[in-house]
Design an enzyme around this catalytic site. Sequence first.
Site, PDB file in Angstrom:
ATOM      1  N   LYS A   1      -3.296  -1.416  15.520  1.00  0.00           N
ATOM      2  CA  LYS A   1      -2.335  -0.486  16.381  1.00  0.00           C
ATOM      3  C   LYS A   1      -3.198  -0.423  17.440  1.00  0.00           C
ATOM      4  CE  LYS A   1      -2.664   2.846  13.479  1.00  0.00           C
ATOM      5  NZ  LYS A   1      -3.009   2.197  12.444  1.00  0.00           N
TER       6      LYS A   1
ATOM      7  N   GLU B   1       0.794  -1.167  -0.075  1.00  0.00           N
ATOM      8  CA  GLU B   1       0.002  -0.055   0.034  1.00  0.00           C
ATOM      9  C   GLU B   1       1.043   1.438  -0.183  1.00  0.00           C
ATOM     10  OE1 GLU B   1      -1.683   1.777   3.416  1.00  0.00           O
ATOM     11  OE2 GLU B   1      -1.023   0.093   4.602  1.00  0.00           O
TER      12      GLU B   1
HETATM   13  N1  PSU Z   1      -1.619   1.315  10.033  1.00  0.00           N
HETATM   14  C1  PSU Z   1      -0.491   1.789  10.230  1.00  0.00           C
HETATM   15  N2  PSU Z   1       0.162   2.922   9.240  1.00  0.00           N
HETATM   16  C2  PSU Z   1      -0.771   3.329   8.446  1.00  0.00           C
HETATM   17  C3  PSU Z   1      -1.994   2.872   8.302  1.00  0.00           C
HETATM   18  C4  PSU Z   1      -2.500   1.960   9.321  1.00  0.00           C
HETATM   19  O1  PSU Z   1       0.272   1.227  11.016  1.00  0.00           O
HETATM   20  O2  PSU Z   1      -0.309   4.174   7.660  1.00  0.00           O
HETATM   21  C5  PSU Z   1      -2.878   3.408   7.235  1.00  0.00           C
HETATM   22  C6  PSU Z   1      -3.362   2.167   6.308  1.00  0.00           C
HETATM   23  O3  PSU Z   1      -3.502   2.807   4.812  1.00  0.00           O
HETATM   24  C7  PSU Z   1      -4.989   1.905   6.726  1.00  0.00           C
HETATM   25  C8  PSU Z   1      -5.170   3.393   6.997  1.00  0.00           C
HETATM   26  O4  PSU Z   1      -5.462   1.434   5.665  1.00  0.00           O
HETATM   27  O5  PSU Z   1      -4.156   4.034   7.669  1.00  0.00           O
HETATM   28  C9  PSU Z   1      -6.508   3.281   8.017  1.00  0.00           C
HETATM   29  O6  PSU Z   1      -6.775   4.708   8.033  1.00  0.00           O
HETATM   30  P1  PSU Z   1      -8.447   5.104   8.633  1.00  0.00           P
HETATM   31  O7  PSU Z   1      -8.499   4.475   9.875  1.00  0.00           O
HETATM   32  O8  PSU Z   1      -8.651   6.415   8.235  1.00  0.00           O
HETATM   33  O9  PSU Z   1      -9.554   4.084   7.925  1.00  0.00           O
END
Ligand code: PSU
Length: 304
Positions: free
Chosen positions: A158, A25
């Site tokens: 996380k 990604e």
């Molecule tokens: N977890 C990480 N680093 C990140 C992300 C998640 O440790 O950069 C990113 C991923 O791209 C994940 C996104 O899909 O954050 C989720 O964002 P949201 O919570 O806004 O859906």
Amino acid sequence: MTSSFRVSEPVAAALAENRPVVALESTIISHGLPRPRNHEAALEFEEILRSAGVTPATIAVLDGVPQIGLDAEGVRRIAEDELAKASVRDLPIIAALKVSAATTVAATSHLATLAGIRVFATGGLGGVHRGASESFDESADIPTLAVTPITVVSAGVKSVLDIGATLERLETLSIPVVGYGTTVFPRFWLRESAYSLDWSVDTAAEIALIMQARDDSQLRQGIVVANPIPLHQQWDPAEHDRVLIEALAAADAAGVTGKAVTPFLLLYIVEASGGRSLEVNLDLARNNVRVAAEIATAWSALRA
Ligand code: PSU
Ligand code: MN
């Protein structure tokens, strides 16, 4: 029908010849890691795959066109340019308006699946945020995996998230979760959470068999492979707990909402930990890329 995305030459060749491919990604690069380490990391993740005989397919949208596999200039752009953050719902808008964007786990999973890629490595999945019963903040990563047949290797979610609620949602949406060498769900920087898993395997070959059985049973869901960071590489739990409380309070005080929440927390934690969380983040991501390489290789072997 015209193709709405572009598959790079190396990725197209690998897919046509049933050679292993792993999707990566771009949101983790554009919005999850600080510069300039993000550029080094993007190149390194690709190199880990190549040296394992696997073709990397880093995914992003450039000038409105989803790219399945980036060249060196594309990797530079996701690391250095100010890109939007695109989840699945943003894809039609950024395509029509010819905008460039980094893709989340959800958007990357969707695009990888369109291109026929079956294995994807990331750092951590998005999930249910703390306080979601009030804010309704649940990452689109979760519902997207309910309808997208990709196998995603992550170090769990996380610890800033509500891990219990995230696991409940994965269960409700019938998304298989398999521990890789563990019976405990990992929480990103730390090897273990308070939540145990029903299923665990120790080999990539077993994951490939699960993928095949998934296809045979005609499920729409993807598969979550929960791959914990090795104990000797994890973050010190006491420091983790201290920084986490501080970060959650800072996000609250700053009034961050929507898709800004995850990048805010991640970058805040890097600073508040004096860079320690960044090293752990990179280690767990490398570890996920290596395991994804093994799974993609086992998948190609099974299909050969
Ligand atoms: N977890 C990480 N680093 C990140 C992300 C998640 O440790 O950069 C990113 C991923 O791209 C994940 C996104 O899909 O954050 C989720 O964002 P949201 O919570 O806004 O859906
Ligand atoms: Mn959100």
